[in-house]
Write a protein that holds these residues in place. Structure first.
Motif, PDB file in Angstrom:
ATOM      1  N   ALA A  37      17.662  40.870  -9.778  1.00  0.00           N
ATOM      2  CA  ALA A  37      18.429  40.550  -8.565  1.00  0.00           C
ATOM      3  C   ALA A  37      18.426  41.694  -7.566  1.00  0.00           C
ATOM      4  O   ALA A  37      19.367  41.857  -6.787  1.00  0.00           O
ATOM      5  CB  ALA A  37      19.874  40.201  -8.961  1.00  0.00           C
ATOM      6  N   THR A  39      16.854  42.047  -4.925  1.00  0.00           N
ATOM      7  CA  THR A  39      16.850  41.618  -3.517  1.00  0.00           C
ATOM      8  C   THR A  39      18.274  41.583  -2.945  1.00  0.00           C
ATOM      9  O   THR A  39      18.452  41.666  -1.729  1.00  0.00           O
ATOM     10  CB  THR A  39      16.219  40.219  -3.360  1.00  0.00           C
ATOM     11  N   LEU A  40      19.288  41.456  -3.806  1.00  0.00           N
ATOM     12  CA  LEU A  40      20.673  41.485  -3.318  1.00  0.00           C
ATOM     13  C   LEU A  40      21.105  42.907  -2.954  1.00  0.00           C
ATOM     14  O   LEU A  40      22.062  43.086  -2.189  1.00  0.00           O
ATOM     15  CB  LEU A  40      21.637  40.919  -4.381  1.00  0.00           C
ATOM     16  N   PRO A 143      25.342  36.669  -2.165  1.00  0.00           N
ATOM     17  CA  PRO A 143      24.653  35.606  -2.914  1.00  0.00           C
ATOM     18  C   PRO A 143      24.806  34.222  -2.272  1.00  0.00           C
ATOM     19  O   PRO A 143      23.982  33.331  -2.522  1.00  0.00           O
ATOM     20  CB  PRO A 143      25.339  35.634  -4.288  1.00  0.00           C
ATOM     21  N   ASP A 152      20.227  35.776   5.674  1.00  0.00           N
ATOM     22  CA  ASP A 152      21.051  36.605   4.794  1.00  0.00           C
ATOM     23  C   ASP A 152      22.427  36.806   5.420  1.00  0.00           C
ATOM     24  O   ASP A 152      22.543  37.090   6.624  1.00  0.00           O
ATOM     25  CB  ASP A 152      20.397  37.971   4.571  1.00  0.00           C
ATOM     26  N   TRP A 490      17.887  34.121  -5.384  1.00  0.00           N
ATOM     27  CA  TRP A 490      17.310  35.474  -5.433  1.00  0.00           C
ATOM     28  C   TRP A 490      16.476  35.690  -6.694  1.00  0.00           C
ATOM     29  O   TRP A 490      16.569  34.955  -7.642  1.00  0.00           O
ATOM     30  CB  TRP A 490      18.419  36.532  -5.371  1.00  0.00           C
TER      31      TRP A 490
END
Length: 490
Positions: A37, A39-40, A143, A152, A490
């Motif tokens: 995860a 990308t978070l 998220p 985003d 994600w």
């Protein structure tokens, strides 16, 4: 094996005690989830080896029927808390690769109770921000996404990493901190629960300072019960913090299920503000109705100085920040930019080390503390702060807790507000009053916006009456039945 990462803190602790799974098993699942995860951008330091070693130590204790209240539970730690041997930067370049040789009191309390550290969580630089866009490591991504929109979104700030990690099942719960709403606003934006306790309940020793008379530690978690469990472990009297209160930490977990029958809930008329979205107002009315049905008495109250809270906060907080952050000069630790002389070294280090938002607030703070302006700004703001506290004292004569929205809007996309500092600061309009008055406040997810994003309701209690926050918060949680989760993209 089932997805242990989806468990609540309470359920995980029960499962560990019953030996349904080991701390190593749940910790390994979190380590894998964090790796998948990135990308978070929730974690800025991952500590998988340390986490698994701590998990093994917890398993050894659990096997003997021993262990603390959090034994074996994997948690995320906001990068504001000093962690011995693990980089702590408050997500600012000026701290470079600073690695503390000591542990903050709050995190030490957690390790003493057997918690496991998964890593350090992203945040706005020095906790200055409402969207996690000021971090040296880049923004955290919420998220959640709007229906039919892949942009985003911000998880809120400054505890954006903590909120996103909890919402994305990247830890059972997380430490956070709140200076003007930095626990409650991210909780509202991510469908999680966040509580700021009474000022002085939790030690500030080992927390990187922003505004010392406002900063307070607290948790972000999946449920109200989880918040009570974690807050009990975090709070303690501490001789190393002169503002720490020498009071017992109650059994808040038992308050969550007590209900609100016979309680009086105050509704402040000043919180019905121009420009507040219809869906926030509707949710507030729904919350009032839920509490009525549960047996609470609804009382109209007035907090007349509310309109001065935001201006007062944005004088007091930058002034204290200006004083606190004067220590970052490139001399003893952190980053350093060498200049031709001492003054040039100071200037280069601070200009290169602090981001634009921190520089803006430091300039405001230095200005309001400067000769000729101290009385006009800082002293006046402190007087307003006293009036805001007195408003609450008067209001609590007729009610036991206060119900308000947490934020004026749901989560927004990056760039939507960051170009206008004033509009960004307005995100804190419902939360700063509790900080200025030193009162406990909890945000509970209570519904979804028209675009499918979480919305929160806030409960403010009397000083040292977190129990009322947990009672009302628990009732709102039961009535709302909020179980929505972000769709995994994600």
């Amino acid at each position: 094996m089932t997805e242990l990462t989806k468990l609540t803190l309470a359920a995980a602790l029960d499962g560990l005690k019953a030996k349904e799974f080991s701390s190593r098993e749940i910790t390994q699942q979190f380590v894998d989830a964090i790796e998948g995860a990135r990308t978070l951008n929730a974690y800025v330091v991952e500590t998988p080896e340390k986490a698994l070693a701590m998990a093994d130590a917890s398993d050894a204790k659990l096997a003997k029927g021993e262990g603390g209240k959090l034994e074996g539970a994997p948690l995320g730690i906001k990068d504001l808390y000093c962690t011995k041997g693990v980089r702590t930067t408050a997500c600012s370049s000026i701290l470079g690769e600073f690695t503390p040789t000591y542990e903050s009191t709050v995190t030490q309390n957690l390790w003493d109770e057997g918690a496991v550290m998964l890593g350090k969580l992203n945040m706005d630089e020095f906790a200055m921000g409402s969207s996690n866009e000021t971090s040296r490591f880049g923004p955290v991504v919420n998220p959640w996404r709007r229906k039919g929109d892949n942009r985003d979104l911000t998880p809120g700030g400054s505890s954006g990493g903590s909120a996103a990690a909890v919402a994305g099942d990247l830890c059972l719960a997380a430490t956070a901190s709140d200076t003007g709403g930095s626990i409650r606003q991210p909780a509202a934006f991510t469908g999680t629960v966040g509580i700021k306790p009474t000022y002085g309940r939790a030690s500030r020793y080992g927390m990187v300072a922003f505004a010392s008379s406002l900063d307070q530690a607290g948790p972000i978690s999946k449920t109200v019960e989880d918040s009570a469990i974690l807050l009990e472990a975090m709070c303690s009297h501490d001789m190393k913090d002169s503002t720490s209160l020498n009071v017992e930490t109650p059994d808040w977990r038992s308050d969550v299920s007590k209900g609100v029958k016979g309680m009086r809930i105050g509704i402040p008329k000043e919180y019905r503000m121009d420009g507040m979205s219809a869906e926030i107002d509707k949710l507030w009315e729904q919350g009032i109705e839920w509490l009525k049905v549960a047996g609470a008495e609804i009382v109209d109250i007035s907090l007349p100085h509310t309109k001065y809270a935001l201006p007062a906060y944005y004088i007091v907080a930058p002034a204290e920040a200006s004083s606190n952050l004067a220590r970052y000069d490139g001399m003893r630790y952190g980053a350093r930019v060498d200049g031709d002389n001492l003054t040039a070294t100071y200037e280069g280090t601070r200009a290169g080390g602090f981001g634009a938002e921190v520089q803006r607030r430091l300039m405001i703070g230095t200005y309001v503390l400067s000769s000729g302006y101290y009385d006009a700004y800082y002293l006046r703001a402190q007087k307003v702060r006293t009036k805001i506290l007195n408003d609450f004292v008067d209001a609590f004569d007729s009610c036991d807790a206060i119900l308000t929205p947490t934020c004026p809007s749901p989560a927004f996309a990056f760039g939507e507000k960051s170009g206008d500092p004033v509009e960004m600061y307005l995100n804190d309009v419902f939360t700063v009053t509790a900080n200025l008055a030193g009162l406990p406040g909890i945000s509970v997810p209570a519904g979804l916006s028209d675009s499918g994003l979480p919305l929160g309701l806030q409960v403010i209690g009397k000083a040292l009456d977190e129990a009322a926050c947990f009672r009302v918060g628990g009732e709102l949680e039961r009535a709302a039945g909020f179980v929505a989760k972000a769709d995994k993209w994600w």
